[in-house]
Design an enzyme around this catalytic site. Structure first.
Site, PDB file in Angstrom:
ATOM      1  N   GLU A 221      -2.600 -48.265  21.246  1.00 18.94           N
ATOM      2  CA  GLU A 221      -1.322 -47.824  20.676  1.00 18.94           C
ATOM      3  C   GLU A 221      -0.403 -49.044  20.681  1.00 18.94           C
ATOM      4  O   GLU A 221       0.186 -49.376  21.708  1.00 18.94           O
ATOM      5  CB  GLU A 221      -0.733 -46.685  21.520  1.00 18.94           C
ATOM      6  CG  GLU A 221      -1.577 -45.420  21.541  1.00 18.94           C
ATOM      7  CD  GLU A 221      -1.392 -44.572  20.294  1.00 18.94           C
ATOM      8  OE1 GLU A 221      -0.401 -44.782  19.560  1.00 18.94           O
ATOM      9  OE2 GLU A 221      -2.244 -43.701  20.043  1.00 18.94           O
ATOM     10  N   CYS A 255       8.841 -48.046  20.052  1.00 14.86           N
ATOM     11  CA  CYS A 255       7.771 -48.572  19.192  1.00 14.86           C
ATOM     12  C   CYS A 255       7.891 -48.095  17.759  1.00 14.86           C
ATOM     13  O   CYS A 255       7.486 -48.792  16.840  1.00 14.86           O
ATOM     14  CB  CYS A 255       6.409 -48.201  19.756  1.00 14.86           C
ATOM     15  SG  CYS A 255       6.221 -46.437  19.993  1.00 14.86           S
TER      16      CYS A 255
HETATM   17  P1  NAD Z   1       4.252 -54.389  29.025  1.00 15.02           P
HETATM   18  O1  NAD Z   1       4.663 -55.805  29.173  1.00 15.02           O
HETATM   19  O2  NAD Z   1       4.705 -53.390  30.003  1.00 15.02           O
HETATM   20  O3  NAD Z   1       2.655 -54.383  28.940  1.00 15.02           O
HETATM   21  C1  NAD Z   1       1.923 -53.186  28.774  1.00 15.02           C
HETATM   22  C2  NAD Z   1       0.858 -53.066  29.845  1.00 15.02           C
HETATM   23  O4  NAD Z   1      -0.080 -54.132  29.699  1.00 15.02           O
HETATM   24  C3  NAD Z   1       1.416 -53.148  31.246  1.00 15.02           C
HETATM   25  O5  NAD Z   1       0.908 -52.084  32.025  1.00 15.02           O
HETATM   26  C4  NAD Z   1       0.935 -54.496  31.739  1.00 15.02           C
HETATM   27  O6  NAD Z   1       0.683 -54.519  33.116  1.00 15.02           O
HETATM   28  C5  NAD Z   1      -0.331 -54.711  30.957  1.00 15.02           C
HETATM   29  N1  NAD Z   1      -0.651 -56.131  30.789  1.00 15.02           N
HETATM   30  C6  NAD Z   1       0.221 -57.135  30.516  1.00 15.02           C
HETATM   31  N2  NAD Z   1      -0.449 -58.306  30.417  1.00 15.02           N
HETATM   32  C7  NAD Z   1      -1.740 -58.048  30.616  1.00 15.02           C
HETATM   33  C8  NAD Z   1      -2.940 -58.849  30.615  1.00 15.02           C
HETATM   34  N3  NAD Z   1      -2.906 -60.157  30.372  1.00 15.02           N
HETATM   35  N4  NAD Z   1      -4.105 -58.235  30.852  1.00 15.02           N
HETATM   36  C9  NAD Z   1      -4.147 -56.912  31.078  1.00 15.02           C
HETATM   37  N5  NAD Z   1      -3.063 -56.110  31.074  1.00 15.02           N
HETATM   38  C10 NAD Z   1      -1.880 -56.658  30.854  1.00 15.02           C
HETATM   39  O7  NAD Z   1       4.700 -53.805  27.624  1.00 15.02           O
HETATM   40  P2  NAD Z   1       4.743 -54.512  26.184  1.00 15.02           P
HETATM   41  O8  NAD Z   1       3.374 -54.879  25.736  1.00 15.02           O
HETATM   42  O9  NAD Z   1       5.831 -55.522  26.128  1.00 15.02           O
HETATM   43  O10 NAD Z   1       5.203 -53.235  25.351  1.00 15.02           O
HETATM   44  C11 NAD Z   1       5.911 -53.347  24.191  1.00 15.02           C
HETATM   45  C12 NAD Z   1       4.971 -53.225  23.012  1.00 15.02           C
HETATM   46  O11 NAD Z   1       4.330 -51.959  23.061  1.00 15.02           O
HETATM   47  C13 NAD Z   1       5.686 -53.267  21.691  1.00 15.02           C
HETATM   48  O12 NAD Z   1       4.921 -54.021  20.785  1.00 15.02           O
HETATM   49  C14 NAD Z   1       5.714 -51.805  21.269  1.00 15.02           C
HETATM   50  O13 NAD Z   1       5.789 -51.617  19.886  1.00 15.02           O
HETATM   51  C15 NAD Z   1       4.430 -51.312  21.808  1.00 15.02           C
HETATM   52  N6  NAD Z   1       4.503 -49.889  22.010  1.00 15.02           N
HETATM   53  C16 NAD Z   1       3.674 -49.078  21.308  1.00 15.02           C
HETATM   54  C17 NAD Z   1       3.741 -47.723  21.475  1.00 15.02           C
HETATM   55  C18 NAD Z   1       2.847 -46.802  20.745  1.00 15.02           C
HETATM   56  O14 NAD Z   1       2.792 -45.649  21.135  1.00 15.02           O
HETATM   57  N7  NAD Z   1       2.122 -47.224  19.721  1.00 15.02           N
HETATM   58  C19 NAD Z   1       4.665 -47.181  22.368  1.00 15.02           C
HETATM   59  C20 NAD Z   1       5.490 -48.042  23.061  1.00 15.02           C
HETATM   60  C21 NAD Z   1       5.396 -49.383  22.897  1.00 15.02           C
END
Ligand code: NAD
Length: 470
Positions: A221, A255
């Site tokens: 997602e 998102c």
């Molecule tokens: P975040 O930084 O919290 O990361 C998400 C998860 O990935 C965390 O649990 C983190 O621990 C893990 N993570 C981070 N780096 C990692 C690595 N190198 N290896 C393994 N796991 C790792 O959140 P984010 O990614 O900044 O979230 C924002 C993004 O999420 C935006 O692009 C947003 O559009 C997207 N998003 C999508 C949805 C959806 O439902 N499609 C919903 C909300 C957010």
């Protein structure tokens, strides 16, 4: 608010044991029958009802969410998902009959949803409660045990979830792993039967690579730049209110927020004025004083967003444009006359900055969208049904709401998910149940009759008959 906790971290050597316990739980049949799944879904409901205040406190501490937004978008949303699932669980879990062609009769064919096993759910920080637990609902409904990995970016929520989950679930059914890259990397080395990841596409690739090692299916997602197209015949007042609401909800850290607007040049001025009016009506002359406006999650994201504003590439700041790093505040900001190559148009903004770009007509908007990566959501505003249909059928996006924004994700049985760069797979309602199930094909044959027709030796008579009927 200031984050109340430093992020807790699960000891790395505990991670394989945690997953092993969930595997044993699955194999011992804790969720085999539908009634036991109901019991667990009710336990989750209880957690949400009993712990609502603490969950909201943590959301306020981490993201400065207005309490009512925390309630509607995280608490109520998840409870609704639970209730919808409980209501339809019998129907979803029932085997469905499939027609059997004459040549395979007598016999009966059914499609049987079966659980996958032990699944891993990894959530981001922007809706840290909803995005962790809304996938848990179909995971449990389908009979899977699950490990939850909340985001380290929201440490209060993370710590609270780590405290609460063991009070409502046994460690053989639902467990929590907290931490950042090291912990998530260790977690992803374990073997799962499904990985459900919500977050950015860069980490999405990391997740998919780790999953390939065990041939584990994934749901990703992700995000992207979701456009809002405003046609020349749109009701501009309503479009402005709805776009502003969707964009500035959670300070743009959503998102499916409209990332940018493509407006027909004939209504550009009217839209820009109406957007500024909507912001003032919603949040007052100084949104910093408003109780209804969230904060940026941390200083890193605050700096990133302020840099986008400083980079220019637009004609005017219609409203907002200011920020305060200490309180992680950025004013709801509308930028007019934005060039396609402006910095704000590079990546998903994920903050309260709304760029307005003008187009000659809807077809130019369609080309603009089609030239770019497929977005998670697309919005189109027009008073003409043909125009709406034209835009919807000529573009690709994870989901669409016409003449409004964001709301398609709250329709329980509409699959929520992306396409292309915005992700793969989907959930919510029945599509979520399907994501966490394997649709097992079962054909039941009686032992009699047992015609020799299909067995060797293939005499010429048999061959004639087989050629005729198959
Ligand atoms: P975040 O930084 O919290 O990361 C998400 C998860 O990935 C965390 O649990 C983190 O621990 C893990 N993570 C981070 N780096 C990692 C690595 N190198 N290896 C393994 N796991 C790792 O959140 P984010 O990614 O900044 O979230 C924002 C993004 O999420 C935006 O692009 C947003 O559009 C997207 N998003 C999508 C949805 C959806 O439902 N499609 C919903 C909300 C957010």
């Amino acid at each position: 608010g200031v984050n109340a906790y430093a992020c807790t971290m699960t000891a790395l050597e505990r991670i394989p044991e945690i997953v092993q316990e969930l595997r044993e739980g699955f194999h011992s049949g804790v969720l085999r029958d539908v009634e036991s799944r109901r019991v667990h879904l009710r336990a989750l409901r209880e957690l949400f009802v009993e712990q609502e205040d603490r969950l909201i406190d943590a959301l306020v501490a981490d993201v400065g969410k207005p309490r009512i937004e925390a309630y509607t978008t995280e608490i109520a949303f998840t409870i609704n998902e639970i209730d919808h699932t409980l209501k339809h669980l019998d129907a979803w879990t029932k085997p469905t009959k499939v027609k059997v062609p004459l040549t395979f009769k007598p016999g009966s064919a059914t499609l049987r949803p079966e659980p996958l096993g032990t699944v891993c759910i990894i959530a981001p920080w922007n809706y840290p409660v909803q995005l962790l637990f809304a996938p848990l609902v179909p995971a449990l409904a389908a009979g899977n045990t699950a490990v939850l990995k909340p985001s380290e970016v929201t440490p209060s929520v993370s710590a609270l979830i780590e405290e609460l989950v063991p009070r409502y679930f046994s460690a053989s059914t639902v467990a929590v792993v907290t931490g950042a890259v090291d912990e998530t990397t260790a977690l992803l080395e374990q073997r799962f039967d499904h990985i459900f990841y919500t977050g950015n596409g860069k980490v999405g690739r990391v997740v998919m690579r780790a999953a390939a090692e065990h041939l584990t299916p994934v749901t990703l997602e992700l995000g992207g730049k979701s456009p809002a197209i405003v046609a020349g015949d749109a009701n501009v007042e309503v479009a402005a209110k709805r776009i502003a609401w969707a964009k500035f909800l959670n300070a743009g850290q959503t998102c499916v927020a409209p990332d940018y607007v493509l407006v027909d040049e004939r209504v550009e001025d009217a839209l820009v004025t109406a957007l500024a009016d909507a912001v003032t009506t919603f949040y007052g002359a100084d949104p910093r004083q408003s109780n209804d406006y969230a904060r940026i999650v941390n200083e890193r994201h605050h700096d990133r967003l302020m840099k986008l504003l400083e980079a220019g590439g637009y004609d005017a700041t219609v409203i907002g444009g200011t920020g305060d790093r200490g309180s992680r505040y950025i004013a709801p900001t509308v930028l007019a006359g934005v060039k396609p190559d402006a910095a704000v148009m590079d990546d998903e903004i994920f903050g309260p900055i709304l760029p307005i770009l003008t187009v000659n007509d809807v077809d130019e908007a369609i080309r603009f969208v089609s030239d770019r990566e497929k977005p998670l959501a697309l919005y189109v505003f027009s008073s003409d049904d043909d125009t709406l249909e034209h835009v919807v059928s000529s573009t690709s996006a994870g989901g669409v709401t016409t003449n409004h924004a964001v709301l398609h994700l709250a329709v329980p049985d509409l699959p929520f998910g992306g396409v292309g760069e915005s992700g793969m797979g989907s959930y919510h309602g029945k599509p979520g149940f399907d994501t966490f199930s394997h649709a097992k094909a079962v054909l039941n044959k009686p032992t009699r009759p047992d015609p020799a027709l299909m067995y060797p030796p293939y005499s010429s008579v048999k061959q004639k008959i087989l050629r005729k009927f198959l």
